[in-house]
Design an enzyme around this catalytic site. Structure first.
Site, PDB file in Angstrom:
ATOM      1  N   TYR A  23       0.862  -1.177   0.000  1.00  0.00           N
ATOM      2  CA  TYR A  23       0.000   0.000   0.000  1.00  0.00           C
ATOM      3  C   TYR A  23       0.904   1.234   0.000  1.00  0.00           C
ATOM      4  CZ  TYR A  23      -4.469   2.207   0.009  1.00  0.00           C
ATOM      5  OH  TYR A  23      -5.572   2.921  -0.382  1.00  0.00           O
ATOM      6  N   GLU A  26       4.482   7.852  -1.253  1.00  0.00           N
ATOM      7  CA  GLU A  26       5.707   8.543  -1.651  1.00  0.00           C
ATOM      8  C   GLU A  26       6.880   8.224  -0.701  1.00  0.00           C
ATOM      9  OE1 GLU A  26       6.348   9.930  -4.460  1.00  0.00           O
ATOM     10  OE2 GLU A  26       8.341  10.512  -3.729  1.00  0.00           O
ATOM     11  N   GLY A  27       6.579   7.987   0.576  1.00  0.00           N
ATOM     12  CA  GLY A  27       7.639   7.628   1.538  1.00  0.00           C
ATOM     13  C   GLY A  27       8.353   6.357   1.089  1.00  0.00           C
ATOM     14  N   HIS A  28       7.578   5.320   0.737  1.00  0.00           N
ATOM     15  CA  HIS A  28       8.194   4.065   0.278  1.00  0.00           C
ATOM     16  C   HIS A  28       9.000   4.295  -1.008  1.00  0.00           C
ATOM     17  CE1 HIS A  28       4.492   2.358   2.365  1.00  0.00           C
ATOM     18  NE2 HIS A  28       5.466   1.699   2.955  1.00  0.00           N
ATOM     19  N   GLN A  55       4.036  -9.603  13.255  1.00  0.00           N
ATOM     20  CA  GLN A  55       4.257  -8.329  13.940  1.00  0.00           C
ATOM     21  C   GLN A  55       2.953  -7.644  14.348  1.00  0.00           C
ATOM     22  OE1 GLN A  55       6.464  -6.726  10.371  1.00  0.00           O
ATOM     23  NE2 GLN A  55       5.493  -4.818  10.977  1.00  0.00           N
ATOM     24  N   GLY A 147      12.681   3.491   6.733  1.00  0.00           N
ATOM     25  CA  GLY A 147      12.246   4.879   6.912  1.00  0.00           C
ATOM     26  C   GLY A 147      12.480   5.348   8.337  1.00  0.00           C
ATOM     27  N   GLN A 153      12.164   1.099  15.100  1.00  0.00           N
ATOM     28  CA  GLN A 153      12.355  -0.084  14.260  1.00  0.00           C
ATOM     29  C   GLN A 153      13.733  -0.048  13.591  1.00  0.00           C
ATOM     30  OE1 GLN A 153       9.397  -1.946  11.431  1.00  0.00           O
ATOM     31  NE2 GLN A 153      10.415  -0.617   9.971  1.00  0.00           N
TER      32      GLN A 153
END
Ligand code: PAF
Length: 280
Positions: A23, A26-28, A55, A147, A153
């Site tokens: 899904y 723009e971050g990915h 998770q 990210g 994480q």
């Protein structure tokens, strides 16, 4: 995937991996571009799309987590990614619930994963480190990009790589934000109009803390936390899960906040849990 990656390695091609749950936003895509920059034109970029069941707690949004593979593939094709790796549960966790023959080995980081997201979501990071270790073993990347939005994480994965000698360089790429400052997240899809507007409260809380540190240079963490809580509570559908001020390397909380301290918070906006963080 293992065969293909082996062929690439034999040909001397560097491999960059971007693990995602799909899904894409723009971050990915910025992570995929960062991977390409690292491995160069002749290198290979792999994006994995896998909504990792281990998770998610049973009470969380695993089954309704947004999925749109067709759209994701189109975006990644336009982005110049070489391979999109989309394993199935049966391949990643064969017979997970079968005792005694099923999947039963997990990777657990025991320190950095105790606080913040780890405290609010027990077993979350066990799932993350396990699936990321598996992806590293399958793809054997030279670099992997994560990210900064998931700051804790990224820190845990860096620690895992160091502690378990994974031969991979971890890159942490900056958070990409919407025009109004909301950090991009697949979960933003859950926010309907009014909740979407209310979600900017995370950014406002960070901006307040930034301004306070800039003004006083040193300020007590307890005072800042109380001020963050006030801002969050002023928004009708927002509820603070946690806010922490901590050392960005060790994740150990500080009592006095000054420049260079990391801030992270988790806030429920309606039923949607959002996280954000920034170096102050
Ligand atoms: O950040 C995510 O989307 C996930 O936690 C990751 C790293 C892909 C592991 O499932």
């Amino acid at each position: 995937m293992q065969r293909l990656a082996k062929k690439w390695r034999r040909a001397g091609e560097d491999i960059g991996l971007v693990p995602t749950m799909g899904y894409l936003h723009e971050g990915h895509l910025s992570l995929a571009r960062a991977a390409r920059k690292r491995v160069g034109k002749r290198g290979r970029v792999v994006v994995s799309i896998y909504v990792n069941p281990t998770q998610f707690a049973p009470t969380e949004d695993f089954s309704k987590y947004p999925r749109d593979l067709k759209r994701d593939l189109k975006l990644l094709r336009e982005c110049g990614v070489d391979v999109v790796f989309t394993p199935k549960d049966a391949e990643m966790y064969p017979d997970r619930s079968a005792v005694p023959t099923g999947f039963s080995t997990y990777v657990i980081e025991e320190n950095l994963s105790q606080r913040m997201e780890g405290a609010s979501r027990p077993a979350h990071f066990r799932g993350v480190t396990t699936v990321v270790a598996k992806l590293f073993n399958i793809v054997r990347p030279d670099v992997a990009v994560f990210g900064q939005k998931d700051f804790q994480q990224a820190a845990i994965i860096q620690r895992m790589v160091r502690d378990l000698d994974f031969p991979v360089r971890i890159i942490v790429a900056p958070t990409v934000r919407e025009a109004d400052g909301l950090a991009m997240s697949s979960r933003n899809k859950y926010l309907e109009d009014d909740l979407r507007r209310q979600a900017t409260v995370l950014r406002r809380a960070i901006d307040m803390a930034r301004a306070a540190v800039k003004k006083s240079r040193k300020i007590s963490a307890a005072e800042l936390k109380a001020n963050v809580e006030k801002i969050i509570e002023s928004v009708p559908d927002a509820r603070l899960d946690y806010v922490e001020f901590f050392d960005p390397e060790t994740l150990v909380p500080v009592t006095e906040v000054s420049g260079g301290v990391q801030m992270a918070l988790a806030v429920f906006v309606g039923k949607t849990r959002l996280i954000d963080n920034e170096r102050l």
